[in-house]
Design a protein around this motif. Structure first.
Motif, PDB file in Angstrom:
ATOM      1  N   ASP A   1      44.124  38.250  27.609  1.00  7.56           N
ATOM      2  CA  ASP A   1      43.190  38.172  28.819  1.00  7.56           C
ATOM      3  C   ASP A   1      41.790  37.908  27.930  1.00  7.56           C
TER       4      ASP A   1
ATOM      5  N   ASP B   1      32.852  34.670  32.477  1.00  4.54           N
ATOM      6  CA  ASP B   1      34.224  33.901  32.961  1.00  4.54           C
ATOM      7  C   ASP B   1      35.192  34.783  32.915  1.00  4.54           C
TER       8      ASP B   1
ATOM      9  N   PRO C   1      39.354  36.080  33.218  1.00  6.89           N
ATOM     10  CA  PRO C   1      40.812  35.389  32.762  1.00  6.89           C
ATOM     11  C   PRO C   1      41.282  34.834  33.729  1.00  6.89           C
ATOM     12  N   GLU C   2      42.210  33.766  33.261  1.00  6.65           N
ATOM     13  CA  GLU C   2      42.735  32.842  34.203  1.00  6.65           C
ATOM     14  C   GLU C   2      43.662  33.402  35.201  1.00  6.65           C
ATOM     15  N   ARG C   3      44.086  34.610  34.928  1.00  2.13           N
ATOM     16  CA  ARG C   3      45.117  35.124  35.945  1.00  2.13           C
ATOM     17  C   ARG C   3      44.193  35.741  36.900  1.00  2.13           C
TER      18      ARG C   3
ATOM     19  N   THR D   1      41.585  34.046  38.261  1.00  7.44           N
ATOM     20  CA  THR D   1      40.897  33.098  38.831  1.00  7.44           C
ATOM     21  C   THR D   1      41.877  32.001  39.435  1.00  7.44           C
ATOM     22  N   ASP D   2      43.333  31.997  38.905  1.00  5.18           N
ATOM     23  CA  ASP D   2      44.252  31.402  39.052  1.00  5.18           C
ATOM     24  C   ASP D   2      45.374  31.945  40.249  1.00  5.18           C
TER      25      ASP D   2
END
Length: 297
Positions: A65, A84, A86-88, A90-91
């Motif tokens: 992450d 910004d 981690p993608e987990r 935001t997604d």
């Protein structure tokens, strides 16, 4: 086997044609966290461009992450901080919903509200110093120790006041930013990498155009009340680009020889005036435009 202390292991031997099976042997083992090297490959981009894929490199290149902090001075000469996630986060709407529910139950601003509206450094510091919040996030499997590292990085940045607002995502304003990347993984020690990012203004292809022409350079006072004195910034013919850098200066004399000057409000009284529109800051630079006009009775 992941990193951790006193992990139980069991060893057995099934036997073969020469040896009989053995009884099970049990014991514990401690697996130390590995170290990771983080490198930010400093670069420059335009505000409407994506960061290159190799902007952040890791050794070893495992699954992490990544929390990325951008802090610097924008082209508007204001302090800009971006976080910004981690993608987990935001997604994955389920994770966001779970965090929102916890924070809302503790009377805190939700993660969704923070990502939409931003949050100040002071609010973030207070949030991560609230034990109830830390315990609740730990229960969700979120490593709150990483947030401590994020605050440590922010605290080391010069001139960062509690009132400075943090936006989420990558920078969308031209400026020069210090970039700090903090890694999070249960199997690795926290890694930190530092670099720089220059977000450049577009210096060509941008134009300012008047929203409405003044026929013959004259308006009546009644027409001036509803006239659109504004101008629109466009880039490669696209007028939907950010207009926050467009600024105005109205100056002149009324018919009673009173000086008129304003950077926000166009004149409506009879007189002779000049308006200049220019770009200050923002992501696009265009040549200033000026026009003179008269307001009659």
């Amino acid at each position: 086997m992941g990193a951790g202390e006193n992990q139980q292991i069991r060893v057995s031997y099934k036997g073969n044609a020469d040896f009989r099976p053995s009884e099970n042997a049990e014991g514990t083992v401690t697996v130390n966290k590995a170290k990771v090297s983080v490198k930010v490959n400093s670069t420059n981009i335009y505000a409407d461009e994506k960061l290159p894929e190799n902007f952040i490199t890791l050794d070893p290149n495992d699954k992490f992450d990544l929390y990325t902090i951008y802090a610097g001075v924008t082209s508007n000469v204001t302090t800009g901080i971006y976080l910004d996630l981690p993608e987990r986060y935001t997604d994955n709407s389920l994770i966001i919903q779970a965090i929102d529910k916890v924070l809302e139950g503790l009377g805190q601003k939700t993660l969704t509200q923070m990502m939409n509206d931003g949050v100040t450094v002071g609010e973030l510091r207070a949030l991560f110093n609230t034990q109830g919040v830390l315990d609740a996030l730990d229960a969700l499997g979120i490593n709150t120790g990483t947030f401590g590292q994020i605050l440590t990085v922010i605290n080391k940045l010069p001139g960062i006041l509690d009132s400075v607002r943090i936006s989420f995502g990558e920078p969308n304003r031209a400026g020069l930013y210090t970039v700090a990347v903090v890694t999070d993984s249960k199997n690795y020690e926290t890694g930190v990498g530092i670099g720089f990012l220059l977000v450049k203004m577009r210096l060509s292809g941008s134009n300012l155009t008047w929203n409405q022409e003044i026929s013959g350079g004259k308006l009546t006072a009644e027409e001036a009340k509803t006239f659109d004195f504004g101008a629109t910034l466009s880039y490669d013919g696209d007028p939907t680009v950010d207009q926050s850098g467009v600024h105005y200066l109205y100056s002149g004399f009324t018919s009673k020889w009173k000086i008129y000057s304003s950077t926000t409000t166009p004149p409506t009284e009879p007189g002779r005036y000049v308006v200049t529109v220019c770009i200050l800051g923002g992501n696009y630079m265009a040549a200033p435009i000026t026009r003179s006009f008269q307001i009659t009775k």
